[in-house]
Every structure is written in structure tokens, then in C-alpha cells.
Design an enzyme around this catalytic site. Structure first.
Site, mmCIF file in Angstrom:
data_model
loop_
_atom_site.group_PDB
_atom_site.id
_atom_site.type_symbol
_atom_site.label_atom_id
_atom_site.label_comp_id
_atom_site.label_asym_id
_atom_site.label_seq_id
_atom_site.Cartn_x
_atom_site.Cartn_y
_atom_site.Cartn_z
ATOM 1 N N LYS A 206 0.811 -1.221 0.000
ATOM 2 C CA LYS A 206 0.000 0.000 0.000
ATOM 3 C C LYS A 206 0.842 1.267 0.000
ATOM 4 O O LYS A 206 2.034 1.245 0.307
ATOM 5 C CB LYS A 206 -0.989 -0.037 1.176
ATOM 6 C CG LYS A 206 -2.178 -0.946 0.842
ATOM 7 C CD LYS A 206 -3.268 -0.937 1.864
ATOM 8 C CE LYS A 206 -4.403 -1.851 1.379
ATOM 9 N NZ LYS A 206 -5.371 -2.139 2.434
ATOM 10 N N ARG A 240 -3.573 -10.150 4.923
ATOM 11 C CA ARG A 240 -4.029 -10.180 3.523
ATOM 12 C C ARG A 240 -2.918 -9.621 2.646
ATOM 13 O O ARG A 240 -2.645 -8.421 2.689
ATOM 14 C CB ARG A 240 -5.312 -9.346 3.405
ATOM 15 C CG ARG A 240 -5.927 -9.323 2.022
ATOM 16 C CD ARG A 240 -7.160 -8.436 1.986
ATOM 17 N NE ARG A 240 -7.753 -8.407 0.668
ATOM 18 C CZ ARG A 240 -7.329 -7.622 -0.318
ATOM 19 N NH1 ARG A 240 -6.328 -6.798 -0.130
ATOM 20 N NH2 ARG A 240 -7.936 -7.658 -1.495
HETATM 21 N N1 HH2 Z 1 -7.494 -3.806 1.095
HETATM 22 C C1 HH2 Z 1 -7.902 -3.792 -0.196
HETATM 23 C C2 HH2 Z 1 -8.988 -4.577 -0.611
HETATM 24 N N2 HH2 Z 1 -9.645 -5.377 0.281
HETATM 25 N N3 HH2 Z 1 -9.904 -6.223 2.464
HETATM 26 C C3 HH2 Z 1 -9.529 -6.237 3.739
HETATM 27 N N4 HH2 Z 1 -10.166 -7.020 4.632
HETATM 28 N N5 HH2 Z 1 -8.471 -5.482 4.215
HETATM 29 C C4 HH2 Z 1 -7.770 -4.651 3.379
HETATM 30 O O1 HH2 Z 1 -6.843 -3.953 3.857
HETATM 31 C C5 HH2 Z 1 -8.148 -4.605 1.997
HETATM 32 C C6 HH2 Z 1 -9.246 -5.414 1.573
HETATM 33 C C7 HH2 Z 1 -7.177 -2.933 -1.192
HETATM 34 O O2 HH2 Z 1 -6.085 -3.595 -1.710
HETATM 35 P P1 HH2 Z 1 -6.038 -4.390 -3.104
HETATM 36 O O3 HH2 Z 1 -7.051 -5.491 -3.164
HETATM 37 O O4 HH2 Z 1 -4.654 -4.838 -3.304
HETATM 38 O O5 HH2 Z 1 -6.336 -3.295 -4.202
HETATM 39 P P2 HH2 Z 1 -7.657 -2.862 -4.981
HETATM 40 O O6 HH2 Z 1 -8.672 -2.406 -3.995
HETATM 41 O O7 HH2 Z 1 -7.165 -1.733 -5.867
HETATM 42 O O8 HH2 Z 1 -8.151 -4.049 -5.763
#
Ligand code: HH2
Length: 272
Positions: A206, A240
Site C-alpha cells: 500500500k 491479507r
Molecule cells: N485492502 C484492499 C482490498 N480489500 N480487504 C480487507 N479485509 N483489508 C484490506 O486492507 C483490503 C481489503 C485494497 O487492496 P487491493 O485489493 O490490493 O487493491 P484494490 O482495492 O485496488 O483491488
């Protein structure tokens, strides 16, 4: 928890798994071999400013992947969605956990789907919508406010009939939080133990790590591992991440130190 984003626009891995379930299955299998105990499938990017996705489009992205993972692999699959309709279809396809980044604030029907399905629920803290959440990153005491707002999410889940044993809480690193807020939340994570539920964190690649390290998302792996270890020492138990192998190694060492015990005899030839 290994991340499988089947989106064209996720901030660090968007587009990598487009084009059918085969690549997601291959990536998921590699994550399980590297130590993942759970795979999280998402079809909507929730990065700051991300465009919303229709329910039909989100279902079309995640359902074939969830079916393939549930059929082929031995670990539970979670669906990263804020929508009851997507969650219902995902559970029918074999998902065992719903990961709701809105903490039951987006779709009131989601809690019923989880309760009726008898599955796990991750309640993440955020404020507003991905499009405007950074405008809500104002706190007197970020940890106390996150704890209280997560407490309201837990109460909503319980009221819908979701048992305590099914609920995990997550402070939502990067969601309506500045880089400094994220650091405070990680350092004082133990204060969320007052909620009485296991704690999940998602620091993976992040932007707060980018602010510290000044490197692009793909080069934030060691920073991610460091954040996971710090969170583990403060009470987190589910992580995660995109990069399962290095983070699993880092956590294995941290856990061995905490337990003052080597987990299992080293393999022949690995003694030195
Ligand atoms: N962060 C993201 C998405 N889902 N779920 C939980 N429980 N905790 C988190 O910190 C979290 C999450 C955002 O990250 P990412 O999936 O890598 O990116 P994007 O939202 O751009 O798909």
C-alpha cells in the site's frame, strides 16, 4: 490470506489475472504452496477514487474463479465484496468467507446473506466510499474511533444472527486513513483486541509503504513483511497479502521468536 484480484484496475496487480479462471487458479495454487491458508477473490477495486462496478460485472469476474478455486484447492475461499447479490452467488459457488471492506455499511442485506450461509465475515473499517474516503480521514484519536466504528459493525453482524465465532475485524489500512494514521493504527493495534474478535490486517504494497520507502508497489514486498510482523506483534493473526511466500517466512520467524521454539525439525541439509 492470499489476494487474487480479478480486476482490470487494482492498484498493484490490476489486469494480471484477467481472461478466465486458469491464471487465477495457477496463482492461487502457488499461494497455497507458499503458505496461504485462505484465498481472497475480489472483482472490484476499492483503491482511492476507483470507479464503481455493476453487480453483474462483479459477479462475472469472480464467480468462475471462485468455482475453480473451491473445486481444485483445499483452502477456504473468501469473496471481497460489498454487495449482497455478489456474496450470495459467491457462497453458492463455494466461498466460505465474505470480506466486506465497508463493514456492513454499504449493503444492509449483506449481513443476512452471511448469517443464512453460516460462513465467516471480515468486517473492515472505512468511511465513505472509495471515491471520497480520503476526505473522511479526520480523527481526534484514530485508534479509538476505528475501534468504536468497528464495534458498531460487529453489533450489526450479531443482530443479523452472525455468531461471534464467524467474525474477524480489520482496521482498514489505507481506507479513509493517511499514512500517519496507518502507522498509529499498526503500533496501537492491540487496542482493537477489546472488540474480542480476531484481527486481520491488509498492508500489502500500500501507498503508506511507498511514502516510507519511495518505491513502486511491486517493490514494497519487504516493507509489507515488516508491517505484517509489526502487526503480528501487536495482535494481528490474519494477513491479507499479494506476496505470500516472503510474508509467510517473515511471520514464521516472528512466531518462532514469540514462542521461543523452532516449529518443526529442519529438513536434512537445511541445518546450516
Ligand atoms: N485492502 C484492499 C482490498 N480489500 N480487504 C480487507 N479485509 N483489508 C484490506 O486492507 C483490503 C481489503 C485494497 O487492496 P487491493 O485489493 O490490493 O487493491 P484494490 O482495492 O485496488 O483491488
Amino acid at each position: 490470506m492470499g489476494i487474487l484480484n480479478v480486476t482490470p484496475d487494482s492498484f498493484s496487480d490490476g489486469g494480471e489475472l484477467a481472461g478466465g479462471p486458469a491464471r487465477a487458479l495457477e496463482r492461487g495454487r502457488a499461494m497455497v504452496e507458499a503458505g496461504a491458508a485462505l484465498l481472497d477473490v475480489g472483482g472490484e477495486s476499492t483503491r482511492p477514487g476507483a470507479a464503481p462496478v455493476s453487480e453483474a460485472e462483479e459477479r462475472a469476474r469472480v464467480i468462475p474463479v471462485i468455482e475453480a478455486l473451491a473445486r481444485e484447492l483445499d483452502v477456504p475461499v473468501s469473496v471481497d465484496t460489498r454487495k449482497a447479490g455478489v456474496a450470495r452467488a459467491a457462497l453458492a459457488a463455494g466461498a466460505r468467507v465474505v470480506n466486506d471492506v465497508s463493514g456492513l455499511n454499504h449493503d444492509p442485506a449483506l449481513a443476512d446473506v452471511v448469517a443464512e450461509g453460516g460462513v465467516g465475515l471480515v468486517l473492515m473499517h472505512m468511511r465513505g466510499e472509495p471515491a471520497d474516503m480520503m476526505g473522511h480521514a479526520r480523527y481526534h484519536d484514530v485508534v479509538a474511533e476505528v475501534r468504536d466504528e468497528l464495534g458498531a459493525s460487529v453489533a450489526r453482524a450479531r443482530a443479523a444472527g452472525v455468531p461471534d465465532t464467524a467474525i474477524v475485524v480489520d482496521p482498514g489500512l489505507g481506507f479513509a486513513k493517511t499514512a500517519e494514521h496507518n502507522l498509529i493504527v499498526i503500533r496501537r493495534l492491540a487496542e482493537l483486541e477489546a472488540l474480542g474478535q480476531p484481527i486481520l490486517v491488509g498492508p500489502s504494497r500500500k501507498s503508506f509503504l511507498g511514502r516510507i520507502l519511495d518505491v513502486p508497489p511491486a517493490e514494497r514486498v519487504i516493507g509489507t513483511a515488516a508491517a505484517c510482523v509489526a502487526a503480528y506483534l501487536a495482535g494481528a493473526r490474519i494477513f491479507r497479502v499479494h506476496d505470500v511466500a516472503p510474508v509467510a517466512q517473515a511471520l514464521k520467524v516472528a512466531e518462532a521468536i514469540v514462542r521461543e521454539a523452532v516449529p518443526e525439525p529442519p529438513r536434512a541439509g537445511a541445518a546450516c
